[in-house]
Design a protein around this motif. Structure first.
Motif, PDB file in Angstrom:
ATOM      1  N   GLU A 107      11.931  25.086  -4.781  1.00  0.00           N
ATOM      2  CA  GLU A 107      11.277  24.121  -5.653  1.00  0.00           C
ATOM      3  C   GLU A 107      10.020  23.548  -5.000  1.00  0.00           C
ATOM      4  OE1 GLU A 107      13.823  21.360  -8.503  1.00  0.00           O
ATOM      5  OE2 GLU A 107      13.748  20.662  -6.440  1.00  0.00           O
ATOM      6  N   LEU A 108      10.081  23.465  -3.678  1.00  0.00           N
ATOM      7  CA  LEU A 108       8.943  22.907  -2.934  1.00  0.00           C
ATOM      8  C   LEU A 108       7.939  23.989  -2.534  1.00  0.00           C
ATOM      9  CD1 LEU A 108      10.957  20.469  -0.658  1.00  0.00           C
ATOM     10  CD2 LEU A 108       9.397  19.819  -2.491  1.00  0.00           C
ATOM     11  N   THR A 158       0.870  -1.181   0.000  1.00  0.00           N
ATOM     12  CA  THR A 158       0.000   0.000   0.000  1.00  0.00           C
ATOM     13  C   THR A 158       0.911   1.236   0.000  1.00  0.00           C
ATOM     14  OG1 THR A 158      -0.096  -0.205   2.390  1.00  0.00           O
ATOM     15  CG2 THR A 158      -1.943  -1.109   1.161  1.00  0.00           C
ATOM     16  N   PRO A 159       0.402   2.365  -0.441  1.00  0.00           N
ATOM     17  CA  PRO A 159       1.291   3.520  -0.625  1.00  0.00           C
ATOM     18  C   PRO A 159       1.761   4.159   0.682  1.00  0.00           C
ATOM     19  CG  PRO A 159      -0.974   4.079  -1.173  1.00  0.00           C
ATOM     20  CD  PRO A 159      -0.968   2.618  -0.905  1.00  0.00           C
ATOM     21  N   PHE A 160       2.899   4.866   0.558  1.00  0.00           N
ATOM     22  CA  PHE A 160       3.440   5.634   1.681  1.00  0.00           C
ATOM     23  C   PHE A 160       3.067   7.112   1.594  1.00  0.00           C
ATOM     24  CE2 PHE A 160       7.260   2.737   2.918  1.00  0.00           C
ATOM     25  CZ  PHE A 160       6.375   1.892   3.557  1.00  0.00           C
ATOM     26  N   LEU A 161       2.859   7.590   0.384  1.00  0.00           N
ATOM     27  CA  LEU A 161       2.481   9.004   0.246  1.00  0.00           C
ATOM     28  C   LEU A 161       0.969   9.062   0.197  1.00  0.00           C
ATOM     29  CD1 LEU A 161       5.100  10.136  -2.410  1.00  0.00           C
ATOM     30  CD2 LEU A 161       5.141  10.509   0.061  1.00  0.00           C
ATOM     31  N   ILE A 162       0.368   9.412   1.323  1.00  0.00           N
ATOM     32  CA  ILE A 162      -1.087   9.310   1.394  1.00  0.00           C
ATOM     33  C   ILE A 162      -1.665  10.538   2.089  1.00  0.00           C
ATOM     34  CG2 ILE A 162      -0.926   6.792   1.487  1.00  0.00           C
ATOM     35  CD1 ILE A 162      -1.797   7.134   4.491  1.00  0.00           C
ATOM     36  N   LYS A 163      -2.912  10.398   2.473  1.00  0.00           N
ATOM     37  CA  LYS A 163      -3.590  11.429   3.223  1.00  0.00           C
ATOM     38  C   LYS A 163      -3.623  10.937   4.665  1.00  0.00           C
ATOM     39  CE  LYS A 163      -8.064  13.568   2.537  1.00  0.00           C
ATOM     40  NZ  LYS A 163      -8.772  14.313   1.501  1.00  0.00           N
ATOM     41  N   GLN A 216       0.721  21.839  -1.049  1.00  0.00           N
ATOM     42  CA  GLN A 216      -0.020  20.673  -0.570  1.00  0.00           C
ATOM     43  C   GLN A 216       0.965  19.618  -0.074  1.00  0.00           C
ATOM     44  OE1 GLN A 216      -2.986  19.407  -3.334  1.00  0.00           O
ATOM     45  NE2 GLN A 216      -3.952  21.414  -3.317  1.00  0.00           N
ATOM     46  N   PHE A 217       0.459  18.801   0.831  1.00  0.00           N
ATOM     47  CA  PHE A 217       1.333  17.852   1.533  1.00  0.00           C
ATOM     48  C   PHE A 217       0.728  16.457   1.530  1.00  0.00           C
ATOM     49  CE2 PHE A 217       2.213  22.018   3.062  1.00  0.00           C
ATOM     50  CZ  PHE A 217       3.579  22.039   3.321  1.00  0.00           C
ATOM     51  N   VAL A 256       4.954  15.255   3.950  1.00  0.00           N
ATOM     52  CA  VAL A 256       5.910  15.390   2.849  1.00  0.00           C
ATOM     53  C   VAL A 256       5.360  16.433   1.880  1.00  0.00           C
ATOM     54  CG1 VAL A 256       7.044  14.179   0.949  1.00  0.00           C
ATOM     55  CG2 VAL A 256       6.478  12.937   3.048  1.00  0.00           C
ATOM     56  N   PRO A 257       6.113  17.504   1.612  1.00  0.00           N
ATOM     57  CA  PRO A 257       5.598  18.517   0.683  1.00  0.00           C
ATOM     58  C   PRO A 257       5.562  17.989  -0.742  1.00  0.00           C
ATOM     59  CG  PRO A 257       7.846  19.037   1.325  1.00  0.00           C
ATOM     60  CD  PRO A 257       7.438  17.841   2.141  1.00  0.00           C
TER      61      PRO A 257
END
Ligand code: ASP
Length: 612
Positions: free
Chosen positions: A600-601, A162-167, A186-187, A178-179
């Motif tokens: 950049e972020l 399952t993903p690590f970059l989530i809500k 948004q993060f 994580v930006p």
């Protein structure tokens, strides 16, 4: 070929063989014209002997600790055997050797016991990991993972990532964020657990899912926690609580048998949350020893007549009075008892003091409050607590929550002092029938004193017979009322924890799978319909497309390894852990970003007061 054998492999039966070994130099000892070197790799240590001829070459190319070398020669029987080493009957008579790489002198000794302090070893973790104890720990970790996979595979579970970059996920801790460069301002949040994903996988029909997965929680790191840790995360469809308990105690029995050769009980004992709190003072009882808490008075209700109007304010006014009976401790000296009193007064325990009653061998009773405890009362107390001659009764009095917690801690402390908590003994159990809600004083809703929060997480199902109680009552706790009298205080969940030796090893629940009940749950937790939609709309939406009944559990993998390895610290079982301040001192992370990266972020740093 660098090596024909490992450094842990050669035995007496190999004598005469010509072999080649490679590894790290652990120790060098010179005796006249001979040199002995202990060569180490992850399999063990073999003694190399450099006899006269080759010793001269050694003088030209001196070795040092942690040099990586390769040595070739014949296996010979040792005249002076080392019974502590599996290879201790032989040695390698070196005919040729080569230094494959030199090494700086390491900052601490790389042996079973080291002279390096914690910080230094964390900084040079790659060297610390060369030490046999850590090599054994990581091997054990791998064994546990393998046994888990073996069992779950056999039971038809599928490993799905399952993903690590989530809500944000709702496990009750703070999220790491994580930006997003591509989505300015948004993060993402890193998962505190894959909870919502595994439930979605159930909706997708993967009825037996598991994953050995990293979870991220931004918590204060007291009590041996790590900001990133590993869970054995599992979920099943078309199951009731009974099915989940059955499958996963089976998993634990398999793991213990495979890794330790130990048979855990079948079935595991079970205890209700209420019973655990009453008898052990917490929801993770250590069953390696008895010493149950004696509830003399609880929330002003008297259970032991000996406490009826004693005239001693401390006891008469206390909300709760509890005791433990310490077997054979009547002979404790004054100094020992004073020391225990100081122990309960420590800020972490926070009690005002400790009363005691000695049950002397001759049958007489002697208390620290004889002025109030008449002989009759003492006899009543002894009988209530079922204390025997030779025992020491320790008594705590105060507010319910604090006193119960302190009594639980005191029980564990006395268990330690009496040597009743062996690391070789494993006592698992299920704690079941948890409350669905927990009262929180810190937050509140308009018109309510404090509020209800989910004890496990908001997807946990109430027991079917308690659903009406939740649906029909408002969550508000009216000023002037006691939260314990609120109907929500009595609602129980189909939630369960697996506990081993006083540690929570896993926890899970049967889930809500109907949209309307899930919405009611959010309302009970004080989330408006809009907030619920915003945060968990995806899950509520999925529940409208045929969600099956489901439930699951997650185990703390690092903790399980630590228990199996007989250690109290999970850090010893993680290859690259963080320190107590959440830092990786080897990488020196976290660290500042440079201006270009920030730009950049789309991030502009705010100057906080503490920086000025
Ligand atoms: N997601 C939960 C946790 O991390 C476990 C579960 O309910 O399966 O505690």
């Amino acid at each position: 070929m660098y090596r024909t054998h490992t450094c842990g492999e050669l035995r007496l039966s190999d004598t005469g063989k010509k072999v080649r070994l490679a590894g790290w130099v652990q120790r060098i000892r010179k005796f006249g014209k001979m040199t002995f070197v202990d060569l180490r790799d992850r399999y063990g240590i073999t003694q190399l002997v450099f006899a006269e001829a080759i010793n001269q070459r050694l003088d030209q190319h001196p070795l040092n600790r942690e040099y990586v070398i390769q040595a070739e020669g014949r296996v010979v029987e040792r005249s002076n055997k080392n019974p502590h080493l599996p290879t201790g009957d032989i040695e390698l008579l070196v005919e040729q050797f080569e230094v494959l790489n030199e090494a700086k002198t390491p900052p601490f000794t790389i042996e079973e016991e080291t002279d390096g302090g914690d910080d230094l070893r964390m900084k040079y973790r790659f060297l610390d990991l060369r030490r046999p104890p850590l090599q054994r720990n990581l091997w054990l970790r791998y064994q546990v993972a393998r046994a888990v996979r073996e069992y779950l595979d056999e039971q038809g579970f599928m490993d799905i990532e399952t993903p690590f970059l989530i809500k944000s996920t709702p496990e009750g801790a703070r999220d790491f964020v994580v930006p997003s460069r591509m989505n300015p301002h948004q993060f993402y949040a890193l998962p505190q657990s894959p909870q919502t994903f595994k439930q979605l996988l159930m909706v997708s029909g993967f009825d037996r899912y598991y994953q050995i997965v990293r979870c991220f929680r931004d918590e204060d790191l007291r009590a041996d926690r790590q900001p990133e840790f590993t869970q054995i995360d599992c979920e099943m469809s078309f199951v009731e609580q009974e099915d989940v308990l059955h499958i996963f105690e089976g998993m634990m029995r398999h793991v213990f048998r495979r890794v330790k050769g130990i048979d855990l009980p079948n079935p595991f004992p079970r205890m209700s949350w209420e019973e655990a709190m009453w008898n052990y003072g917490n929801d993770k009882p250590d069953l390696r020893f008895e010493m149950l808490l004696q509830n003399l008075k609880v929330r002003h209700k008297l259970y032991c007549e000996a406490l009826h109007q004693t005239g001693f304010g401390v006891l008469d006014q206390a909300e709760t009075v509890m005791a433990i009976v310490v077997p054979g401790a009547a002979t404790y000296t004054r100094k020992q008892v004073d020391e225990l009193t100081e122990w309960v007064k420590r800020p972490q325990i926070g009690m005002q003091g400790l009363l005691y009653v000695r049950c002397l061998a001759d049958g007489s009773l002697k208390s620290s409050a004889d002025k109030y405890f008449t002989p009759d009362r003492l006899a009543q107390l002894q009988q209530f607590c079922q204390a025997h001659p030779g025992d020491l009764i320790l008594i705590l009095a105060g507010k319910e929550d604090k006193t119960r917690k302190a009594a639980a801690e005191l029980r564990l402390e006395m268990g330690n002092r009496l040597g009743l908590r062996s690391k070789e003994e494993f006592k698992p159990l299920w704690v079941i029938d948890f409350p669905l809600f927990e009262y929180s004083e810190e937050e509140s809703l308009p018109g309510s004193v404090g509020r209800w929060v989910a004890r496990h997480h908001p997807f946990t199902a109430p027991k079917p017979e308690h659903i009406a109680q939740m649906v029909e009552n408002s969550p508000l706790i009216l000023p002037g009322t006691d939260y314990q009298d609120h109907p929500y205080a009595k609602i129980k969940a189909n939630a369960y924890d697996m506990v081993i030796n006083g540690q929570e090893i896993g926890g899970g629940s049967i889930r809500i799978y109907q949209r309307d009940l899930q919405e009611k749950m959010f309302t009970a937790l004080g989330l408006s319909a809009e907030e619920a939609r915003q945060k968990f709309g995806f899950l509520l939406g999925a529940f409208e497309y045929g969600a099956p009944p489901h439930g699951g559990i997650a185990f703390g993998f690092d903790r399980l390894c630590a228990i199996l390895g007989g250690s109290d610290t999970i850090r010893d079982f993680i290859a690259f852990p963080k320190n107590n301040a959440g830092r990786d001192v080897m990488l020196d992370a976290p660290s500042p970003l440079d201006e270009a990266q920030l730009k950049e972020l789309h991030i502009c740093l705010r100057k906080d007061q503490h920086e000025n």
